[in-house]
Each structure stands twice: as structure tokens, then as C-alpha cells.
Design a protein around this motif. Structure first.
Motif, PDB file in Angstrom:
ATOM      1  N   CYS A   1      -0.827  -7.285   5.177  1.00  0.00           N
ATOM      2  CA  CYS A   1      -0.681  -7.782   6.702  1.00  0.00           C
ATOM      3  C   CYS A   1      -1.865  -8.176   7.195  1.00  0.00           C
ATOM      4  O   CYS A   1      -1.509  -9.066   8.263  1.00  0.00           O
ATOM      5  CB  CYS A   1       0.210  -7.197   7.409  1.00  0.00           C
TER       6      CYS A   1
ATOM      7  N   GLU B   1      -0.914   3.441   2.917  1.00  0.00           N
ATOM      8  CA  GLU B   1      -0.846   3.136   4.422  1.00  0.00           C
ATOM      9  C   GLU B   1       0.677   4.291   4.852  1.00  0.00           C
ATOM     10  O   GLU B   1      -0.029   4.575   5.420  1.00  0.00           O
ATOM     11  CB  GLU B   1       0.289   1.747   4.729  1.00  0.00           C
TER      12      GLU B   1
ATOM     13  N   TYR C   1       1.070  -1.312   0.113  1.00  0.00           N
ATOM     14  CA  TYR C   1      -0.179   0.113  -0.259  1.00  0.00           C
ATOM     15  C   TYR C   1       0.751   1.300   0.019  1.00  0.00           C
ATOM     16  O   TYR C   1       0.592   1.685   1.239  1.00  0.00           O
ATOM     17  CB  TYR C   1      -1.300   0.317   1.130  1.00  0.00           C
TER      18      TYR C   1
HETATM   19  O1  G3H Z   1      -0.727  -4.498   4.949  1.00  0.00           O
HETATM   20  C1  G3H Z   1      -1.718  -4.679   5.526  1.00  0.00           C
HETATM   21  C2  G3H Z   1      -2.340  -3.829   5.572  1.00  0.00           C
HETATM   22  O2  G3H Z   1      -2.695  -2.534   6.392  1.00  0.00           O
HETATM   23  C3  G3H Z   1      -4.027  -4.207   4.709  1.00  0.00           C
HETATM   24  O3  G3H Z   1      -4.972  -3.115   4.610  1.00  0.00           O
HETATM   25  O4  G3H Z   1      -7.268  -5.208   5.159  1.00  0.00           O
HETATM   26  O5  G3H Z   1      -7.130  -2.587   4.081  1.00  0.00           O
HETATM   27  O6  G3H Z   1      -6.488  -4.779   2.988  1.00  0.00           O
HETATM   28  P1  G3H Z   1      -6.121  -3.897   4.453  1.00  0.00           P
END
Ligand code: G3H
Length: 489
Positions: free
Chosen positions: A293, A166, A162
Motif C-alpha cells: 500500500c 501487518e 504482509y
Molecule cells: O501494504 C502496505 C504496507 O503497510 C507496506 O509496508 O512500507 O513496510 O512495505 P512497508
């Protein structure tokens, strides 16, 4: 080709004339598989890293700088200006998301739109904090006017899966709370930040946002060793987080906001709705090829229904479409890390050697930089795929008869982010939920694990996280409560 020739320090887009690194896509533009050159990025050195640090320190100026002292309304105006300009770059950023990290078109668009929403929600939440700080509290004759203030200079490092969304869940709240930021984009998913550089430069005062390019070790080491970083904000792996923390002279007293590894399990009870469970487990294990994750990384299925589950689940996996990110209906796409298919193959081989079977026909087939997800059963504790966070397309299924089996494994695990629990009987579910909430931070009932909606806390126990993200929690994580106290005289 996109040749990124500038970096952002001191409010200036500085021209770089030194070494550059080529950025490749694992998506082939030719029939015979070969990586595609997308562009180049600067490989800055220690001097430029320290320039960025000085720029952020000057912007903070021990809490007296322009950015930390700016009025709330003005800081909001900067953020609004940024998001308006960012929105004009949607097409470019989405295209780069597809090429750089192989995320399919709907999910790339979602990543961009979710980030824009996140910025607007953060602005609203920040206004609420400001409004609530206008309230006075009175206890035992002492009046308090409670505020939230910045923490200082933030080093911000995001993940490849992300690289926009992220990373911005760290960068945006850190910034709006008055903290200047040094941001190094992820190694994969780096060019997609280029279209936003000018928006950063135009929207924020000098030194509030600094963007540097290059190798993590070359740039982050001198920055951390300087002891001038007040907050390390990282989403990635605990090995990197530990190494960076150790470089800080104050070690354990460094403030950190970390999103790290997880090995989220699904627990499928005998009375689970099979169709719904299979659908949710497909999405949970294989959205973005399992490179999340929050992905489901091990499925515990009660032995009374495991055969039926395995059959339906593996058929559904084999029916998923593999294709380039822009192809309609492509759920599985090339993996952005060149070494990942080989690693996934190692996990499959190890499990097969130790007695597991591959349940789906297509499992392990390769094409471009991709390996088709293999469904492995029965998986035991000795297998690598049980122990390691695979972060990719391979699905271990573990049968169980006694609920203590998954519970004990979760208690022993180094991770504790989320769990998915599938079942119907409320008398069984209820005490189980009470146990599970002490092992992880989010229990998903009859649904797969996920981070969103972004208003909910995103965190984890043990090695999975440090600190909490969410629109509101992140604002708290990047600030400190201060107050003015007065007595009634
Ligand atoms: O990789 C970890 C991310 O926080 C996953 O986010 O659950 O929105 O795909 P998500």
C-alpha cells in the motif's frame, strides 16, 4: 503438503471434519507452469464463527473476564511466552511466506524478524504506558489517576501482502491491551499461520485468541451482524471495510482501525539528484512487485529532466532479476494472485490505446504467474493506470511543468497516505512540504515511501486509513483512557 485440520476456539485446537479448501501457490514446481498444491484449510461455517465470537465474548465478559482484568505483568508474561515460541517457527513461516505469497527470501526473513521486533517493542511500549498511568495529574483541585483500558472484542483481518507482519500490527496491540481477538487469516498467506497456532494456545488464556479459517463472507457476516464486535481491525481494501461496517447494527458507531488503499505519488523536481531519485523510485515502485500500500504508484517528473529520468529508470527496471523467491538476487517474483497479470495487462493496453508508450523493452513480458513491469509514459488522467491503485508491477510516469499539477491531483484523489519529494533547493522544498503535509500524512524527502520504522505513525487521510498504527499509536487505538478522579479534602 500442510493439511490444517484444527482451528482455535475457547482455548482448544478443535478438530475439523467438514469441508476444506485447497491452497495453491502460483510458483510452479514443474517446468511447465502449473500452480502447486501447498495444502488444505478448514472451511468453517456460521456455527463455528459464532462459537469463536462467543468464546471471545466470554473471555471479555463485559470487561470482567480473565483477560481484560489480568494484571499487566501477567499479560506481558503471556506475550513473552508467545514470542519466544514463535521464534522457534522462523524457518517454517519464512518458507511458507515464499511459497504462499511469492515474497523473496530476504524480504520474507525481514517480515518475520520485523514482526518479532514489533512484539518486543510493543511489550516495552505497554510497560511505559503502565508506568505513566502510575502518575497522578492535578488540575483545578482535582487529582486524576489516568489509565488505559480495553475496548472489547476485536475482529482482526489482515492483508495478503504482509499476512504475518501487518496482521500482527493489529492483533498484538489489540491483545496486549486486554481485548480478546477473533482472527481470520488472509485468503492468500493463510497456511503460514498454522505453525503459530499452538503458540497461541499455549500462551494465552482461554478465548483471548481465536483463529478461524474459511470464506470471509461466511465467517465475518454473522460475527458483524451480531453487534457484539467492539472493534473492527482490518488492513485491506475499503470495499470490504465498508461492507463489514454496514453489517454492524450500530453502523457508524463501530470503532475501527483500518489500513486501506493508497496511490502514493513521487514528485521529482528539476534539481533532484537523478541517481538517487532513480534508485529510490525503483525500490518505491517495485519492492515486492509493487504489492504494497506504501508503494509509489505514480511518478510525476518535471519535464526539464523527464527524458533523462525515463532513460535511466527504464534501463534499471529491465536490469531487475526475475526469479523464484529463494533465488539469490531475485527482486521480481511470481505474483500470488492468479488474476493479477491479466489485470496489469489490461492497464497497459488501456494506456497504450490512449497514447502512452511503453519505455522498457521487457515491459509486459510474462513468465509463470508474472508480468514484467511496464514503464508507461506519458500517462494522462483518462488512463486507468492513473486512476486505479494498481498494486502490482506497472509504473505510470506523468510529466509536469507546473507544481500545481501534482498538487491538484493529490487534492482531488480519494487517497492521502504518503508522498515522496525529490529535490535540493530548500527554499522550494520548504513551502511545498507545508502544502503536502495537509494532503497526506507522511512526506518522504529524497526517499521512497514506506511504513517503517514501526515507531513512526502509520496512517492516511481520506480513504487511505482510519485510525493510526505504530508501536505506540496502536496501543492507543485499541484502548480507551479511563481515570480515577479525587479531590483534595
Ligand atoms: O501494504 C502496505 C504496507 O503497510 C507496506 O509496508 O512500507 O513496510 O512495505 P512497508
Amino acid at each position: 503438503l500442510l493439511h490444517q485440520k484444527t482451528y482455535l476456539v475457547d482455548g482448544e485446537l478443535k478438530q475439523w471434519h467438514g469441508d476444506t479448501a485447497e491452497v495453491y501457490s502460483t510458483i510452479s514446481s514443474t517446468e511447465n507452469y502449473s500452480p502447486t498444491l501447498l495444502g488444505t484449510i478448514p472451511q468453517l461455517g456460521e456455527k463455528e464463527a459464532l462459537d469463536a465470537l462467543n468464546s471471545a465474548c466470554l473471555a471479555y465478559d463485559k470487561g470482567q473476564g480473565l483477560w481484560p482484568t489480568m494484571k499487566v505483568i501477567d499479560r506481558i508474561a503471556c506475550m513473552e511466552k508467545f514470542v519466544e515460541q514463535m521464534k522457534t517457527k522462523r524457518e517454517e513461516v519464512v518458507k511458507l511466506l515464499m511459497w504462499e505469497i511469492g515474497k523473496n527470501l530476504p524480504d520474507s526473513e525481514k517480515e518475520f524478524d520485523r514482526t518479532v521486533d514489533y512484539i518486543y517493542d510493543t511489550i516495552e511500549a505497554y510497560k511505559q504506558i503502565d508506568r505513566s498511568s502510575a502518575k497522578f495529574e492535578k488540575n483545578s483541585g482535582v487529582n486524576a489517576h489516568i489509565r488505559r483500558g480495553p475496548l472489547g472484542v476485536v475482529l482482526c483481518l489482515g492483508p495478503y501482502n504482509y499476512p504475518l507482519n501487518e496482521t500482527f500490527t493489529l492483533l498484538i496491540p489489540a491483545l496486549i491491551m486486554g481485548n480478546p481477538v477473533i482472527f481470520k487469516p488472509a485468503k492468500i498467506g493463510v497456511l503460514l499461520i498454522s505453525p503459530l497456532l499452538e503458540a497461541f494456545q499455549n500462551s494465552f488464556p482461554k478465548g483471548a485468541v481465536n483463529v478461524v479459517y474459511g470464506r470471509g463472507r461466511v465467517l465475518a457476516t454473522p460475527i458483524m451482524q451480531s453487534g457484539k464486535i467492539d472493534v473492527l481491525a482490518l488492513i485491506g481494501n475499503s470495499k470490504s471495510a465498508n461492507a463489514l461496517q454496514a453489517q454492524h447494527p450500530k453502523g457508524n458507531r463501530l470503532r475501527m482501525v483500518l489500513g486501506l488503499e493508497a496511490k502514493n505519488p513521487a514528485i521529482v523536481l528539476p534539481d533532484a539528484d537523478l541517481d538517487l531519485t532513480v534508485e529510490e523510485c525503483i525500490a518505491g515502485t517495485l519492492s515486492f512487485n509493487g504489492q504494497r500500500c506504501t508503494a509509489l504508484k505514480v511518478l510525476y517528473v518535471h519535464e526539464s529532466i523527464v527524458d533523462a529520468f525515463n532513460k535511466r529508470f527504464s534501463e534499471k527496471v529491465d536490469a531487475l532479476k526475475f526469479g523464484n523467491p529463494w533465488e539469490a538476487g531475485a527482486k521480481l517474483t511470481p505474483l500470488p494472485e492468479v488474476e493479477k497479470p491479466g489485470y496489469i495487462q489490461e492497464l497497459i493496453d488501456d494506456a497504450l490505446e490512449k497514447g502512452a508508450k511503453k519505455l522498457n523493452e521487457k515491459g509486459g513480458e510474462t513468465s509463470d504467474n508474472f508480468i514484467f513491469p511496464a514503464v508507461l509514459y506519458p500517462v494522462t488522467k483518462t488512463m486507468r493506470v492513473f486512476k486505479e491503485e494498481q498494486f502490482g508491477p506497472v509504473i505510470p510516469i506523468v510529466p509536469f511543468t507546473d507544481i500545481e499539477t501534482p498538487l491538484d491531483d493529490m487534492a482531488e484523489s480519494n487517497y492521502g497516505q504518503q508522498v515522496s519529494l525529490f529535490g535540493k533547493d530548500i527554499d522550494t522544498l520548504s513551502p511545498l512540504i507545508d502544502t503536502l503535509v495537509n494532503l497526506v500524512c507522511r512526506v518522504n524527502l529524497n526517499s521512497s515511501c514506506q511504513r517503517g520504522p514501526d515507531v513512526y505513525p502509520f496512517t492516511g487521510r481520506k480513504d487511505s486509513a482510519y485510525g493510526t498504527l505504530s508501536v505506540h499509536d496502536a496501543l492507543r487505538s485499541f484502548s480507551i483512557r479511563t481515570f480515577v478522579a479525587s479531590k483534595d479534602n
